[in-house]
Design an enzyme around this catalytic site. Structure first.
Site, PDB file in Angstrom:
ATOM      1  NE  ARG A   1      86.573  90.687  54.295  1.00  0.00           N
ATOM      2  CZ  ARG A   1      86.819  91.679  55.147  1.00  0.00           C
ATOM      3  NH1 ARG A   1      86.843  92.934  54.709  1.00  0.00           N
ATOM      4  NH2 ARG A   1      87.037  91.432  56.420  1.00  0.00           N
TER       5      ARG A   1
ATOM      6  CB  CYS B   1      67.959  92.436  41.461  1.00  0.00           C
ATOM      7  SG  CYS B   1      66.309  93.128  41.229  1.00  0.00           S
TER       8      CYS B   1
END
Length: 409
Positions: free
Chosen positions: A298, A328
């Site tokens: 979110r 990553c």
């Protein structure tokens, strides 16, 4: 919930982990229900997409709530949780006629939001009660991604297409028993709801045999101390007066419906994570945790604010941290946020983690989804196990087709 309870849960079940406080869910349900205690018939249908764990659905059922669902899978979850089909409404968007027919065959209330499917379903199943979702063309919501009632929205049938709806209903002889709208989420202004409600009342006058009017939801909850929120009590008082007057005018006691999701579960949720590393750069102190947007998307997706507290050192001297994850990519939960001093190994808690948090989690970077715990009657109940490597590969098919390629090469 107290910090010591959260820490104990993290120690017992590990982290990252989602924790839900049942008492907060119950109090939010009662608060909304009480706001409309002067309406004879009220139905609160919990929006399953907010948090779909079976234990949560069973809790909602025990409170007397129905379910608002958007997929046949959510319908089946509700049935498995013991919810009666008559207490489930199916409000999908862009699904096939076949899926709607499958859900209808289960005895669930159907809610249709486009003319094409309305005509096809009405032609084939004229005796099945159908609710119609209209688009009131009201721009409302915390941001563009959660505002769904404006003129360019994919949701609902435009109020300007009411003549088309009436022609379909007349030609098919279908049974329209409900009218529905949903304008968006995180709506603060009560007057926005009331304005949209007037549009819904005008639409309802076109249908003579309604059983209910569903006003959607989208109430704003506070995300931090002192934050503003929808005044539910004021809204309840004003809409109750108008709804009761409309029922008298309509000549029938209709059911007033809502489909709260975030309002019921957001503040009940906590997401706990361990601090892997404190990294000082020339300008920033990063607190890197054992999670990422694979677990809580979110903040990156909606730019939403989640208050972050260091429950291992709640009274420590405050410093500024950028809280980041282990994915990553740039997965930043907070930038230069004032938090009690954090050390490696501390447990931090994200608040307002009950709605659209676990339900939007993924296995990105081949990470496991976390466990879930329900805190009820001063006891922690594990309601979802943490995933394992077997869960990660259980649906993958290990094909042996490359040895020949290697030999030919």
């Amino acid at each position: 919930m107290e910090n010591e309870n959260l820490l104990a849960i993290a120690r017992e079940f590990g982290d990252p982990i989602y924790v839900y406080d049942a008492s907060k869910i119950i109090s939010q349900y009662n608060r909304l229900n009480n706001a409309f205690d002067k309406v004879k018939k009220v139905k609160l249908n919990y929006a399953v997409k907010a948090l779909s764990n079976l234990a949560i659905l069973k809790l909602m059922n025990s409170l007397g709530a129905g379910l608002d669902t958007v997929s046949i899978q959510e319908v089946n979850l509700g049935l498995k949780a013991g919810v009666k089909p008559a207490n489930i409404i199916f409000t999908p968007n862009g699904v096939s006629l076949e899926e709607i027919e499958q859900v209808s065959s289960l005895g669930v209330q159907i809610n249709i939001d486009n003319l094409s499917i309305l005509e096809q379903f009405g032609t084939k199943h004229p005796n099945v009660p159908v609710c119609i979702r209209v688009n009131p063309h009201v721009m409302a919501g915390g941001n563009s991604k959660i505002s769904v009632g404006h003129i360019d929205s994919k949701f609902g049938i435009s109020i300007h297409q009411i003549p088309h709806i009436l022609r379909i209903v007349e030609n098919t002889g279908m049974n329209i028993n409900g009218i529905h709208m949903h304008t968006g989420s995180d709506i603060l202004d009560v007057e926005v709801f009331l304005h949209a409600s007037e549009i819904l009342f005008e639409t309802a006058k076109n249908f003579k045999n309604l059983d209910f009017i569903d006003f959607g939801s989208g109430f704003k909850v506070p995300y931090k101390e002192g934050d503003i929120e929808t005044n539910i009590e004021e809204f309840g008082q004003k809409l109750t007066k108008r709804f009761n007057a409309f029922c008298k005018e309509y000549g029938k006691e209709l059911t007033l419906g809502f489909e709260p999701g975030k309002f019921l579960v957001s503040e009940a949720g906590y997401f706990l994570a361990n601090v892997n590393v404190i990294k000082q750069t020339t300008s920033t102190v990063f607190a890197g945790i054992d999670s990422g947007f694979n677990h809580l998307i979110r903040p990156m997706f909606y730019n939403s604010h989640h208050e972050i507290i260091n429950i291992s050192n709640p009274d420590g001297k405050e410093r500024f941290y950028s809280v980041v994850g282990y994915i990553c990519e740039t997965d930043t939960f907070a930038t230069n946020r004032r938090i009690s001093e954090i050390k490696e190994g501390d447990t931090i808690a994200f608040k307002n983690a009950g709605a659209y948090c676990f339900s939007m989690a993924s296995n990105y970077n081949s990470r496991y989804r976390p466990a879930e715990v329900l805190w009820h009657n001063e006891k922690a109940h594990l309601i979802r196990k943490r995933e394992t490597f077997d869960d990660l590969i259980k649906n993958q098919v290990d094909v042996d087709i490359f040895s020949t390629v290697v030999e030919e090469a």
